[in-house]
Design an enzyme around this catalytic site. Structure first.
Site, short mmCIF file in Angstrom:
data_model
loop_
_atom_site.label_atom_id
_atom_site.label_comp_id
_atom_site.label_asym_id
_atom_site.label_seq_id
_atom_site.Cartn_x
_atom_site.Cartn_y
_atom_site.Cartn_z
N LYS A 110 0.84 -1.20 0.00
CA LYS A 110 0.00 0.00 0.00
C LYS A 110 0.87 1.25 0.00
O LYS A 110 0.63 2.19 -0.76
CB LYS A 110 -0.90 0.01 1.25
CG LYS A 110 -1.56 1.34 1.51
CD LYS A 110 -2.34 1.36 2.80
CE LYS A 110 -1.53 1.67 4.04
NZ LYS A 110 -1.23 3.10 4.27
N ASN A 111 1.91 1.25 0.85
CA ASN A 111 2.72 2.46 0.99
C ASN A 111 3.66 2.70 -0.20
O ASN A 111 4.33 3.72 -0.25
CB ASN A 111 3.52 2.42 2.30
CG ASN A 111 2.62 2.68 3.50
OD1 ASN A 111 1.45 3.03 3.34
ND2 ASN A 111 3.17 2.51 4.70
N ARG A 144 -3.99 10.67 5.29
CA ARG A 144 -2.93 11.67 5.38
C ARG A 144 -2.00 11.63 4.17
O ARG A 144 -1.45 12.64 3.77
CB ARG A 144 -2.12 11.36 6.64
CG ARG A 144 -1.90 12.50 7.53
CD ARG A 144 -1.05 12.05 8.67
NE ARG A 144 0.33 12.01 8.32
CZ ARG A 144 1.16 13.02 8.17
NH1 ARG A 144 0.86 14.06 8.31
NH2 ARG A 144 2.39 12.96 7.84
N CYS A 184 -3.92 13.11 13.94
CA CYS A 184 -4.60 11.87 13.59
C CYS A 184 -4.44 10.92 14.75
O CYS A 184 -3.78 11.23 15.72
CB CYS A 184 -4.07 11.28 12.30
SG CYS A 184 -2.58 10.37 12.51
N ARG A 214 1.09 14.66 13.43
CA ARG A 214 2.02 14.30 12.35
C ARG A 214 2.16 15.47 11.40
O ARG A 214 1.47 15.57 10.41
CB ARG A 214 1.51 13.06 11.61
CG ARG A 214 1.51 11.83 12.51
CD ARG A 214 0.78 10.68 11.89
NE ARG A 214 1.50 10.02 10.82
CZ ARG A 214 1.05 8.93 10.20
NH1 ARG A 214 -0.11 8.41 10.54
NH2 ARG A 214 1.74 8.38 9.25
N PRO A 215 3.10 16.35 11.72
CA PRO A 215 3.24 17.55 10.90
C PRO A 215 3.82 17.26 9.51
O PRO A 215 4.35 16.17 9.28
CB PRO A 215 4.21 18.42 11.71
CG PRO A 215 4.94 17.49 12.61
CD PRO A 215 4.09 16.29 12.81
N ASP A 248 5.83 19.75 8.15
CA ASP A 248 6.76 20.87 8.01
C ASP A 248 7.96 20.55 7.12
O ASP A 248 8.46 21.40 6.39
CB ASP A 248 7.25 21.32 9.40
CG ASP A 248 7.91 20.19 10.17
OD1 ASP A 248 7.24 19.16 10.41
OD2 ASP A 248 9.09 20.31 10.52
N GLN A 249 8.43 19.29 7.15
CA GLN A 249 9.62 18.94 6.35
C GLN A 249 9.30 18.89 4.86
O GLN A 249 10.13 19.24 4.03
CB GLN A 249 10.20 17.60 6.81
CG GLN A 249 10.74 17.63 8.22
CD GLN A 249 11.81 18.68 8.37
OE1 GLN A 249 12.82 18.67 7.65
NE2 GLN A 249 11.61 19.62 9.27
N ASP A 259 5.13 0.24 11.91
CA ASP A 259 3.88 -0.35 11.40
C ASP A 259 3.69 -1.81 11.80
O ASP A 259 2.65 -2.40 11.51
CB ASP A 259 3.80 -0.21 9.88
CG ASP A 259 3.46 1.22 9.46
OD1 ASP A 259 3.14 2.03 10.33
OD2 ASP A 259 3.53 1.50 8.24
N ARG A 292 -8.39 -0.19 5.28
CA ARG A 292 -7.55 0.84 4.65
C ARG A 292 -6.28 0.22 4.08
O ARG A 292 -5.73 0.72 3.10
CB ARG A 292 -7.15 1.90 5.69
CG ARG A 292 -8.26 2.85 6.04
CD ARG A 292 -7.72 3.97 6.90
NE ARG A 292 -6.48 4.48 6.34
CZ ARG A 292 -5.51 5.06 7.02
NH1 ARG A 292 -5.63 5.24 8.31
NH2 ARG A 292 -4.43 5.49 6.43
C1 UD1 Z 1 4.88 6.65 6.44
C2 UD1 Z 1 3.94 5.49 6.24
C3 UD1 Z 1 3.41 4.99 7.58
C4 UD1 Z 1 4.56 4.68 8.53
C5 UD1 Z 1 5.52 5.87 8.62
C6 UD1 Z 1 6.79 5.55 9.41
C7 UD1 Z 1 3.04 5.95 4.05
C8 UD1 Z 1 1.86 6.33 3.23
N1 UD1 Z 1 2.86 5.91 5.38
O1 UD1 Z 1 4.12 7.71 7.02
O2 UD1 Z 1 2.64 3.82 7.35
O3 UD1 Z 1 4.06 4.43 9.82
O4 UD1 Z 1 5.94 6.26 7.29
O5 UD1 Z 1 7.43 4.45 8.88
O6 UD1 Z 1 4.09 5.66 3.52
N2 UD1 Z 1 7.59 14.23 10.76
C9 UD1 Z 1 7.71 15.57 11.06
N3 UD1 Z 1 7.59 16.48 10.04
C10 UD1 Z 1 7.35 16.13 8.75
C11 UD1 Z 1 7.24 14.74 8.46
C12 UD1 Z 1 7.36 13.82 9.48
O7 UD1 Z 1 7.91 15.95 12.21
O8 UD1 Z 1 7.24 17.01 7.88
C13 UD1 Z 1 7.75 13.20 11.83
C14 UD1 Z 1 6.47 12.43 12.10
O9 UD1 Z 1 5.62 13.12 12.99
C15 UD1 Z 1 7.00 11.14 12.67
C16 UD1 Z 1 8.32 10.95 11.89
O10 UD1 Z 1 8.65 12.23 11.38
O11 UD1 Z 1 7.30 11.28 14.03
C17 UD1 Z 1 8.25 9.94 10.74
O12 UD1 Z 1 7.09 10.18 9.97
P1 UD1 Z 1 7.02 9.91 8.41
O13 UD1 Z 1 8.12 9.02 7.98
O14 UD1 Z 1 6.88 11.22 7.71
O15 UD1 Z 1 5.63 9.14 8.28
P2 UD1 Z 1 4.68 9.19 7.04
O16 UD1 Z 1 5.49 9.43 5.81
O17 UD1 Z 1 3.53 10.06 7.32
#
Ligand code: UD1
Length: 409
Positions: free
Chosen positions: A7-8, A78, A102, A107-108, A110-111, A290, A382
């Site tokens: 899925k991812n 998301r 969520c 889960r921001p 910002d990056q 996950d 999902r």
């Molecule tokens: C993806 C996966 C999700 C998995 C997660 C971590 C998809 C669609 N989803 O989610 O199933 O649980 O990776 O392996 O691929 N963060 C920030 N700022 C940002 C982005 C992230 O602070 O701009 C933080 C998040 O809050 C979290 C960490 O970075 O603590 C990792 O999150 P991230 O890898 O971005 O998760 P997703 O890509 O949303």
């Protein structure tokens, strides 16, 4: 058994279709709800897709369409944010509703936004939407503050069409990022280093048609392998990528399961007792967050005290309260859960709170004495395709109830 496509990996692959008007054929796409949500979003953005012979096909695009991802779609998924990079890169403008909090914590994004700004985009927040514009993105060097999976994917897609070279540091190294880079390369992008911390992208002016098979789902496959270890079962997972499953397989072996890898298949069996584990989740190649909930269900049966440290997300222990209702002895302190095993699990009515938590409850039901009802399985749908059918094929007694009998409160 065989796992479906990841899925991812399917979600960013669909988003990548926005980078071009050329046809795209995606094979091994799982028929799960998040994929359907992404298809709806893409159709709204002018890239409709059709299921054909088990694959998703997108014809030639090019019709003028909106470039916004509305709240109604983003709130249920998301990962909708993945359309932002391609929209800005291809159309000069993208607008995505802010995902907000969520169930598994704040889960921001910002990056994602800082990276797009580094490529020259202008980012504005307006009425709950993030609005990103750039006549043409320009290559730059950008370092992620933490490895983010969808953030890395968004930037890869944006940089593919930027003018000049982009160097991304501290990238996520998940197999799904590598799979997206493979697809983009097949479309004509020039990308080096995916799977490592630094990725270099030479922007090109346009991308073309491609045909791509999505990698197998390591989280789905891993869930069934954990099920084998949990139930003293024997599961052969065919046509998977054992290397991607290595962080899980190592832990299953340490816990006392028998793990045999041969080519593209993995077999997990257990006869003897389960030993407790100490595991911390971490970005790939660490133990995947996950699979944390599913591993926790397994550890309720280990002989001794296990610890699970969740380092990736805040508030990802919502399954604990439900597992406790089934008889598990789990104590949570901050980001650490201590699981006292073995606990006799008893069937109960439990409620799914998020996608992976639901899987942990179904697994617990397999190990419990008596019947377990898992409510709100729309979370499960999902990301798991036909879970009940796959479990039945493995010998479990599982049924999907259209609606709970009238006795439910
Ligand atoms: C993806 C996966 C999700 C998995 C997660 C971590 C998809 C669609 N989803 O989610 O199933 O649980 O990776 O392996 O691929 N963060 C920030 N700022 C940002 C982005 C992230 O602070 O701009 C933080 C998040 O809050 C979290 C960490 O970075 O603590 C990792 O999150 P991230 O890898 O971005 O998760 P997703 O890509 O949303």
């Amino acid at each position: 058994m065989r796992a479906g496509g990841a899925k991812n990996a399917a979600l960013p692959a669909l988003a990548a279709a926005l980078l071009s008007d050329a046809p795209l054929r995606l094979e091994r796409v799982p028929r799960v709800r998040d994929v359907e949500t992404m298809r709806r979003l893409l159709a709204h953005l002018g890239r409709p897709s059709d299921w054909r012979d088990g694959a998703l096909e997108l014809g030639a695009g090019g019709v003028a369409s909106p470039d916004d991802a509305p709240y109604e779609l983003v709130k249920t998924m998301r990962a909708s944010v993945l359309v932002l990079g391609p929209l800005v890169a291809r159309r000069g403008h993208g607008r995505v509703s802010l995902p907000g909090g969520c169930a598994i914590g704040v889960r921001p994004i910002d990056q994602h936004l800082a990276g797009l700004e580094a490529l020259g985009a202008e980012v504005r927040l307006d009425h709950g939407y993030v609005d990103v514009a750039a006549p043409r993105l320009t290559g730059a060097r950008f370092r992620f503050a933490m490895p983010t999976v969808t953030g890395t994917e968004n930037l890869l897609m944006a940089a593919a069409l930027a003018r000049g070279t982009t160097v991304l540091d501290n990238c996520a190294r998940e197999p799904e990022v590598v799979d997206l880079a493979r697809l983009l390369t097949a479309m004509g992008a020039r990308i080096e280093g995916a799977g490592g911390a630094t990725i270099t992208i030479e922007g090109v002016s346009s991308l073309g048609a491609a045909r791509h098979a999505v990698i197998p789902d390591r989280i789905e496959g891993g869930t069934y392998l954990i099920g084998a270890a949990l139930t003293r079962g024997d599961v052969l997972l065919d046509d998977c990528l054992p290397g991607d499953l290595a962080p899980l397989l190592g832990e299953l072996e340490r816990a006392g399961a028998e793990v045999a890898v041969e080519g593209r298949s993995v077999r997990v069996r257990r006869d003897g007792p389960l030993a407790p584990l100490e595991v911390a989740t971490a970005p790939h190649p660490g133990f995947p967050t996950d699979l944390q909930a599913q591993l926790m269900t397994l550890l309720t049966q280990a002989e001794g005290v296990s610890t699970l440290h969740e380092t990736v997300f805040e508030n990802r222990f919502q399954h604990v309260a439900e597992l406790a209702r089934m008889g598990a002895d789990i104590r949570v302190e901050g980001h650490v859960a201590r699981i006292h095993g073995p606990a006799a699990l008893a069937g109960a009515e439990v409620m799914a709170t998020d996608l992976r938590a639901s899987a942990s409850l179904v697994l617990a039901g397999l190990a419990a004495e008596g019947e377990t009802y898992v409510d709100r399985i729309y979370h499960l749908d999902r990301g798991y395709e036909a879970m009940e059918a796959k479990l039945v094929a493995l010998g479990a007694a599982v049924e999907r109830l259209a609606a709970r009998a009238a006795s439910a409160p």
